[in-house]
Structures are given as C-alpha cells and as structure tokens.
Design a protein around this motif. Structure first.
Motif, short mmCIF file in Angstrom:
data_model
loop_
_atom_site.label_atom_id
_atom_site.label_comp_id
_atom_site.label_asym_id
_atom_site.label_seq_id
_atom_site.Cartn_x
_atom_site.Cartn_y
_atom_site.Cartn_z
N LYS A 10 0.78 -1.17 0.21
CA LYS A 10 0.02 -0.04 -0.03
C LYS A 10 0.72 1.21 0.11
CE LYS A 10 -4.00 -2.10 1.07
NZ LYS A 10 -4.60 -2.63 -0.06
N GLU A 26 3.91 8.34 1.27
CA GLU A 26 3.22 8.41 -0.37
C GLU A 26 2.53 6.89 -0.57
OE1 GLU A 26 5.13 8.53 -4.92
OE2 GLU A 26 6.17 9.38 -3.23
N PHE A 27 1.37 6.80 -0.82
CA PHE A 27 0.58 5.53 -0.92
C PHE A 27 0.48 5.54 -2.27
CE2 PHE A 27 -0.85 7.35 3.02
CZ PHE A 27 -1.04 6.33 3.94
N ARG A 29 -1.72 4.23 -4.29
CA ARG A 29 -3.09 4.61 -5.01
C ARG A 29 -3.86 6.08 -4.29
NH1 ARG A 29 -7.30 0.01 -5.18
NH2 ARG A 29 -7.08 0.02 -7.25
N ASP A 30 -3.46 6.43 -3.17
CA ASP A 30 -4.03 7.51 -2.79
C ASP A 30 -3.47 9.00 -2.61
OD1 ASP A 30 -6.35 5.99 -2.11
OD2 ASP A 30 -5.60 5.38 -0.04
N GLY A 31 -2.13 8.88 -3.13
CA GLY A 31 -1.23 9.99 -3.10
C GLY A 31 -0.10 10.13 -1.92
N LYS A 61 -3.52 6.56 11.13
CA LYS A 61 -4.73 6.98 10.63
C LYS A 61 -5.72 7.62 11.46
CE LYS A 61 -8.17 5.62 7.14
NZ LYS A 61 -8.50 4.53 6.45
N ARG A 68 -3.68 16.22 2.62
CA ARG A 68 -3.28 15.58 1.26
C ARG A 68 -2.44 16.50 0.40
NH1 ARG A 68 -7.25 12.12 -2.54
NH2 ARG A 68 -5.58 11.26 -3.87
#
Length: 70
Positions: A10, A26-27, A29-31, A61, A68
């Motif tokens: 992830k 830094e993910f 998929r999610d930025g 989280k 973001r």
C-alpha cells in the motif's frame, strides 16, 4: 524531507522530519499525505513493524491531523 522507499503493498515511500514531527507517507493509490505532531517513537515503531499498512491503520490513521498533498 528525504523519502525512503519501503516494502509494502500500500505504501511506496515514507519520510520523517524529526524536528517538526511531520510524517510524510506516499501511498501507491491515494497520493501523498503529511501527518503532524507524530512522535519519533511512533515513526520508529511504524518503520520496524511487520506490516506498515496494519500499523498505519491502528496507530496513525485518524489519530493525527493531516493534509493530502497530491
């Protein structure tokens, strides 16, 4: 802040500014997100954990203010 690549399904990279207590993740998929007020102990445990994704969900989280970036 230097971003280090990590082994995770992830998360692509992690950086930490110890003096400012800012964790950058830094993910794939999610930025990219910055988390504020994260103690050094939490980051050390995060990086040493068997699963970065599980540790992130349990201890980072929704526990720290974040923004973001992209």
């Amino acid at each position: 802040m230097i971003m280090e690549k990590v082994r995770s399904s992830k998360i692509d990279a992690i950086g930490f500014d110890r003096s400012a207590m800012i964790l950058k993740i830094e993910f794939f998929r999610d930025g990219v997100f910055e988390y504020y007020g994260v103690p050094e102990r939490i980051v050390d445990e995060f990086l040493a954990s068997d699963s970065l994704g599980i540790y992130f969900k349990r201890f980072i989280k929704d526990k720290y203010r974040y923004v973001r970036l992209g």
